[in-house]
Design a protein around this motif. Sequence first.
Motif, PDB file in Angstrom:
ATOM      1  N   TYR A 112       5.769  18.424 -46.743  1.00 53.17           N
ATOM      2  CA  TYR A 112       5.538  17.690 -47.991  1.00 53.17           C
ATOM      3  C   TYR A 112       4.044  17.487 -48.218  1.00 53.17           C
ATOM      4  O   TYR A 112       3.522  17.733 -49.319  1.00 53.17           O
ATOM      5  CB  TYR A 112       6.251  16.336 -47.951  1.00 53.17           C
ATOM      6  N   GLN A 113       3.332  17.025 -47.203  1.00 51.19           N
ATOM      7  CA  GLN A 113       1.920  16.706 -47.355  1.00 51.19           C
ATOM      8  C   GLN A 113       1.077  17.940 -47.669  1.00 51.19           C
ATOM      9  O   GLN A 113       0.109  17.864 -48.419  1.00 51.19           O
ATOM     10  CB  GLN A 113       1.401  16.026 -46.082  1.00 51.19           C
ATOM     11  N   THR A 114       1.450  19.094 -47.129  1.00 45.88           N
ATOM     12  CA  THR A 114       0.635  20.300 -47.326  1.00 45.88           C
ATOM     13  C   THR A 114       1.073  21.143 -48.525  1.00 45.88           C
ATOM     14  O   THR A 114       0.346  22.054 -48.926  1.00 45.88           O
ATOM     15  CB  THR A 114       0.673  21.196 -46.069  1.00 45.88           C
ATOM     16  N   ILE A 115       2.235  20.833 -49.110  1.00 49.16           N
ATOM     17  CA  ILE A 115       2.732  21.630 -50.231  1.00 49.16           C
ATOM     18  C   ILE A 115       2.992  20.780 -51.472  1.00 49.16           C
ATOM     19  O   ILE A 115       2.473  21.055 -52.558  1.00 49.16           O
ATOM     20  CB  ILE A 115       4.027  22.377 -49.844  1.00 49.16           C
ATOM     21  N   GLU A 116       3.790  19.734 -51.332  1.00 48.65           N
ATOM     22  CA  GLU A 116       4.214  18.937 -52.484  1.00 48.65           C
ATOM     23  C   GLU A 116       3.173  17.910 -52.921  1.00 48.65           C
ATOM     24  O   GLU A 116       3.039  17.624 -54.111  1.00 48.65           O
ATOM     25  CB  GLU A 116       5.525  18.214 -52.166  1.00 48.65           C
ATOM     26  N   GLN A 117       2.465  17.342 -51.954  1.00 51.79           N
ATOM     27  CA  GLN A 117       1.489  16.291 -52.248  1.00 51.79           C
ATOM     28  C   GLN A 117       0.369  16.837 -53.128  1.00 51.79           C
ATOM     29  O   GLN A 117      -0.296  17.800 -52.764  1.00 51.79           O
ATOM     30  CB  GLN A 117       0.910  15.747 -50.932  1.00 51.79           C
ATOM     31  N   ARG A 118       0.174  16.227 -54.284  1.00 50.67           N
ATOM     32  CA  ARG A 118      -0.822  16.734 -55.227  1.00 50.67           C
ATOM     33  C   ARG A 118      -2.200  16.111 -55.037  1.00 50.67           C
ATOM     34  O   ARG A 118      -3.202  16.718 -55.361  1.00 50.67           O
ATOM     35  CB  ARG A 118      -0.346  16.496 -56.670  1.00 50.67           C
ATOM     36  N   GLY A 119      -2.254  14.904 -54.516  1.00 46.06           N
ATOM     37  CA  GLY A 119      -3.544  14.265 -54.289  1.00 46.06           C
ATOM     38  C   GLY A 119      -4.043  14.562 -52.878  1.00 46.06           C
ATOM     39  O   GLY A 119      -3.790  15.628 -52.324  1.00 46.06           O
ATOM     40  N   GLU A 120      -4.751  13.597 -52.326  1.00 45.79           N
ATOM     41  CA  GLU A 120      -5.265  13.762 -50.969  1.00 45.79           C
ATOM     42  C   GLU A 120      -4.156  13.539 -49.946  1.00 45.79           C
ATOM     43  O   GLU A 120      -3.210  12.782 -50.180  1.00 45.79           O
ATOM     44  CB  GLU A 120      -6.423  12.778 -50.716  1.00 45.79           C
ATOM     45  N   ILE A 121      -4.290  14.182 -48.814  1.00 45.69           N
ATOM     46  CA  ILE A 121      -3.317  14.023 -47.732  1.00 45.69           C
ATOM     47  C   ILE A 121      -3.453  12.623 -47.142  1.00 45.69           C
ATOM     48  O   ILE A 121      -4.544  12.067 -47.040  1.00 45.69           O
ATOM     49  CB  ILE A 121      -3.546  15.097 -46.653  1.00 45.69           C
ATOM     50  N   ASP A 122      -2.341  12.042 -46.766  1.00 44.37           N
ATOM     51  CA  ASP A 122      -2.302  10.688 -46.218  1.00 44.37           C
ATOM     52  C   ASP A 122      -3.174  10.588 -44.968  1.00 44.37           C
ATOM     53  O   ASP A 122      -2.898  11.215 -43.943  1.00 44.37           O
ATOM     54  CB  ASP A 122      -0.847  10.334 -45.879  1.00 44.37           C
ATOM     55  N   GLU A 123      -4.229   9.788 -45.061  1.00 44.69           N
ATOM     56  CA  GLU A 123      -5.184   9.648 -43.958  1.00 44.69           C
ATOM     57  C   GLU A 123      -4.545   9.073 -42.696  1.00 44.69           C
ATOM     58  O   GLU A 123      -5.014   9.316 -41.585  1.00 44.69           O
ATOM     59  CB  GLU A 123      -6.355   8.757 -44.394  1.00 44.69           C
ATOM     60  N   SER A 124      -3.473   8.316 -42.852  1.00 47.93           N
ATOM     61  CA  SER A 124      -2.824   7.720 -41.683  1.00 47.93           C
ATOM     62  C   SER A 124      -2.164   8.775 -40.797  1.00 47.93           C
ATOM     63  O   SER A 124      -1.806   8.486 -39.645  1.00 47.93           O
ATOM     64  CB  SER A 124      -1.776   6.693 -42.120  1.00 47.93           C
ATOM     65  N   LEU A 125      -2.028   9.991 -41.321  1.00 51.88           N
ATOM     66  CA  LEU A 125      -1.402  11.069 -40.553  1.00 51.88           C
ATOM     67  C   LEU A 125      -2.434  11.956 -39.864  1.00 51.88           C
ATOM     68  O   LEU A 125      -2.073  12.941 -39.214  1.00 51.88           O
ATOM     69  CB  LEU A 125      -0.522  11.928 -41.471  1.00 51.88           C
TER      70      LEU A 125
END
Length: 310
Positions: A215-228
Amino acid sequence: MDKREQREKIKRKALELGFLACGISAATYLTGEKDRLERWLAEGMNGEMEYMARNREKRLDPRLLHEGTKSVISVLLNYSPKEKQLDPQAPVLSKYAYGTDYHFVLKDKLKELLAFIHEAVAPCNARAFVDSAPVLDKAWAVRAGLGWIGKNTNLISVEHGSFFFIGELLIDLELEPDERMVSNHCGNCTRCIDACPTKAIVAPYVVDARRCISYQTIEQRGEIDESLKGQFNDRVFGCDICQDVCPWNLKAEPHDEAAFDPPPRLMELTRQEWQTMDEALFSRLFRKSAVKRTKYSGLMRNLKFLESED
């Protein structure tokens, strides 16, 4: 020919076209899936995938999606690769994205199957779907006896593991449904849950997309969740970890679909070449690939995030 003969003729043709498996179910309301879908959406686990909250009734009732639908023909298409990336330090690309975008390959095969049904079985109307409409693919595959839903929420086949795509035809023929129902064979195994680096499998059979690397590398349109940060295990587009550790994938055989073979240059890319990739190289490597979905800017965002983990 009777309904059973029609069913078996369709299934034989599906195998001739290169599908791993084919199963048929009656088009009815997916009562059991409704509560699970509603709970998942209510907890916001779909993240920015707002389309998952739309057309809910169509997701649960294929007769609303294609008028006259009486049966659902589900198919599986293998993508388990023959080869792997050569540089063990290179950013890791999900196996499903090695070759040509599966939407095109699978839909073309479904159209061939539909043409055969229309000509050799019975005149019909149908629509082919490949992960691009409000259809609960895995639920229909389960109903067709093609596998069970694993703890990582992927469809798992006793014969084939889980490295396959799912597609379906919603068709107006009343075919004999498959009676085979596959039991859940996960047992006490928790390898997928234990291996997920971001703990996205928040409970058996429940994935919080917001924590999922795919999800984070494909679907997420903004910045990747820094907590990850620090938890991606070098995954740059998609993630196969929960499938790689699944014991049932010991049965996965390499595909024989030429369209899924990767460009040799892609498998040869070093870590340095990934990090310095320009837009021209991106376009050459991923011209027909599902990676195009994230665009060059998205892939660069993902690579930058991985670099910041080092």
